[in-house]
Design an enzyme around this catalytic site. Structure first.
Site, PDB file in Angstrom:
ATOM      1  N   GLU A 295      -0.621  11.966  13.613  1.00  0.00           N
ATOM      2  CA  GLU A 295      -1.482  12.127  12.428  1.00  0.00           C
ATOM      3  C   GLU A 295      -2.895  11.602  12.674  1.00  0.00           C
ATOM      4  OE1 GLU A 295       0.687  10.461   9.082  1.00  0.00           O
ATOM      5  OE2 GLU A 295       1.912  12.286   8.907  1.00  0.00           O
TER       6      GLU A 295
ATOM      7  N   LYS B 105      -5.531  10.001  -1.887  1.00  0.00           N
ATOM      8  CA  LYS B 105      -5.307  11.339  -2.438  1.00  0.00           C
ATOM      9  C   LYS B 105      -6.199  11.634  -3.644  1.00  0.00           C
ATOM     10  CE  LYS B 105      -0.438  11.604  -0.975  1.00  0.00           C
ATOM     11  NZ  LYS B 105       0.955  11.886  -1.433  1.00  0.00           N
TER      12      LYS B 105
ATOM     13  N   HIS C  10      -1.195   8.579   1.051  1.00  0.00           N
ATOM     14  CA  HIS C  10      -0.273   8.993   2.120  1.00  0.00           C
ATOM     15  C   HIS C  10      -0.315   7.918   3.188  1.00  0.00           C
ATOM     16  CE1 HIS C  10       1.599  11.122   5.443  1.00  0.00           C
ATOM     17  NE2 HIS C  10       0.618  10.635   6.176  1.00  0.00           N
TER      18      HIS C  10
ATOM     19  N   ASN D   9       0.711  10.276  -6.220  1.00  0.00           N
ATOM     20  CA  ASN D   9       1.112   8.904  -5.890  1.00  0.00           C
ATOM     21  C   ASN D   9       0.061   8.192  -5.031  1.00  0.00           C
ATOM     22  OD1 ASN D   9       1.554  10.223  -3.514  1.00  0.00           O
ATOM     23  ND2 ASN D   9       3.784  10.061  -3.557  1.00  0.00           N
TER      24      ASN D   9
ATOM     25  N   TYR E  18       2.132  18.429   6.358  1.00  0.00           N
ATOM     26  CA  TYR E  18       3.344  18.413   5.536  1.00  0.00           C
ATOM     27  C   TYR E  18       4.362  19.442   6.033  1.00  0.00           C
ATOM     28  CZ  TYR E  18       1.389  15.232   1.965  1.00  0.00           C
ATOM     29  OH  TYR E  18       0.889  14.135   1.284  1.00  0.00           O
TER      30      TYR E  18
HETATM   31  N1  UDP Z   1       5.994  15.397  -3.107  1.00  0.00           N
HETATM   32  C1  UDP Z   1       6.079  16.079  -4.300  1.00  0.00           C
HETATM   33  N2  UDP Z   1       7.319  16.281  -4.856  1.00  0.00           N
HETATM   34  C2  UDP Z   1       8.465  15.821  -4.270  1.00  0.00           C
HETATM   35  C3  UDP Z   1       8.359  15.108  -3.042  1.00  0.00           C
HETATM   36  C4  UDP Z   1       7.106  14.921  -2.483  1.00  0.00           C
HETATM   37  O1  UDP Z   1       5.072  16.508  -4.848  1.00  0.00           O
HETATM   38  O2  UDP Z   1       9.569  16.017  -4.811  1.00  0.00           O
HETATM   39  C5  UDP Z   1       4.652  15.152  -2.518  1.00  0.00           C
HETATM   40  C6  UDP Z   1       4.154  13.720  -2.789  1.00  0.00           C
HETATM   41  O3  UDP Z   1       2.748  13.755  -2.990  1.00  0.00           O
HETATM   42  C7  UDP Z   1       4.535  13.021  -1.505  1.00  0.00           C
HETATM   43  C8  UDP Z   1       4.253  14.113  -0.484  1.00  0.00           C
HETATM   44  O4  UDP Z   1       4.708  15.315  -1.112  1.00  0.00           O
HETATM   45  O5  UDP Z   1       3.769  11.842  -1.302  1.00  0.00           O
HETATM   46  C9  UDP Z   1       4.930  13.940   0.862  1.00  0.00           C
HETATM   47  O6  UDP Z   1       6.314  13.771   0.666  1.00  0.00           O
HETATM   48  P1  UDP Z   1       7.113  12.693   1.537  1.00  0.00           P
HETATM   49  O7  UDP Z   1       8.571  12.919   1.258  1.00  0.00           O
HETATM   50  O8  UDP Z   1       6.650  12.727   2.945  1.00  0.00           O
HETATM   51  O9  UDP Z   1       6.726  11.297   0.800  1.00  0.00           O
HETATM   52  P2  UDP Z   1       5.767  10.090   1.261  1.00  0.00           P
HETATM   53  O10 UDP Z   1       5.921   9.931   2.749  1.00  0.00           O
HETATM   54  O11 UDP Z   1       4.363  10.431   0.830  1.00  0.00           O
HETATM   55  O12 UDP Z   1       6.279   8.896   0.500  1.00  0.00           O
HETATM   56 MG    MG Z   2       5.736  11.355   4.224  1.00  0.00          MG
END
Ligand code: UDP
Ligand code: MG
Length: 154
Positions: free
Chosen positions: A126, A9, A115, A112, A49
């Site tokens: 994906e 990212k 992905h 974070n 997303y």
């Molecule tokens: N995200 C965010 N705020 C939140 C939750 C998610 O900005 O409260 C962003 C974050 O970058 C996250 C991405 O949206 O990695 C996708 O969310 P997901 O729940 O799929 O988490 P991941 O699979 O990346 O752990």
């Molecule tokens: Mg996710």
């Protein structure tokens, strides 16, 4: 063998962590079968997303993901979907376990670093979304026979 999608990212791009992050997956024993640097358009991000479209934070997440190009990588390995998720750590990076990429290198929920596909079905969709067939490569890696046992390789 199983394939999964990782995105490196914009926070990782900005912080100069590309090499370290790729290295974590490489040293684990995963094999790169596709890699590219790309800008994510609105449509691709909305699909990627789609589970977050209704969330209040989504516009912020989308503009964060568009703030620099990202690196898309398709990794291959036994049980790679689960393995890569575990290596990344939980979403809220400051609470992610030490030893994980997020746990060792990040503090934010949004920023974070990586992905990773969250299930075998998601991974298949994906990888297809981010790579054309011609951008994914089958090749022999000399390390495979050392990384796995013969019975694991079948
Ligand atoms: N995200 C965010 N705020 C939140 C939750 C998610 O900005 O409260 C962003 C974050 O970058 C996250 C991405 O949206 O990695 C996708 O969310 P997901 O729940 O799929 O988490 P991941 O699979 O990346 O752990
Ligand atoms: Mg996710």
């Amino acid at each position: 063998m199983e394939r999964t999608l990782v995105l490196i990212k914009p926070d990782a791009i900005q912080r100069g962590l590309i090499g370290r992050i790729i290295g974590r997956f490489e040293e684990k024993g995963l094999k790169i079968v596709g890699l590219k640097f790309m800008k994510l358009g609105d449509q691709l991000l909305n699909e990627h997303y789609s589970h977050l479209l209704d969330k209040p934070f989504f516009p912020g997440t989308r503009s964060f993901m568009q703030s620099t190009p990202v690196i898309a990588i398709c990794w291959e390995g036994l049980d790679s979907v689960e393995t890569v998720r575990r290596l990344c750590g939980i979403t809220k990076a400051r609470e992610a376990a030490p030893g994980t990429i997020r746990g060792d290198l990040a503090m934010s929920v949004q920023a974070n670093l990586v992905h990773a596909s969250d299930s075998i079905e998601t991974a298949a969709a994906e990888v297809k979304r981010f790579f054309d067939d011609s951008e994914l490569f089958d090749y022999d890696s000399a390390a495979t026979g050392t990384i796995y046992s013969q019975d694991e390789l079948g």
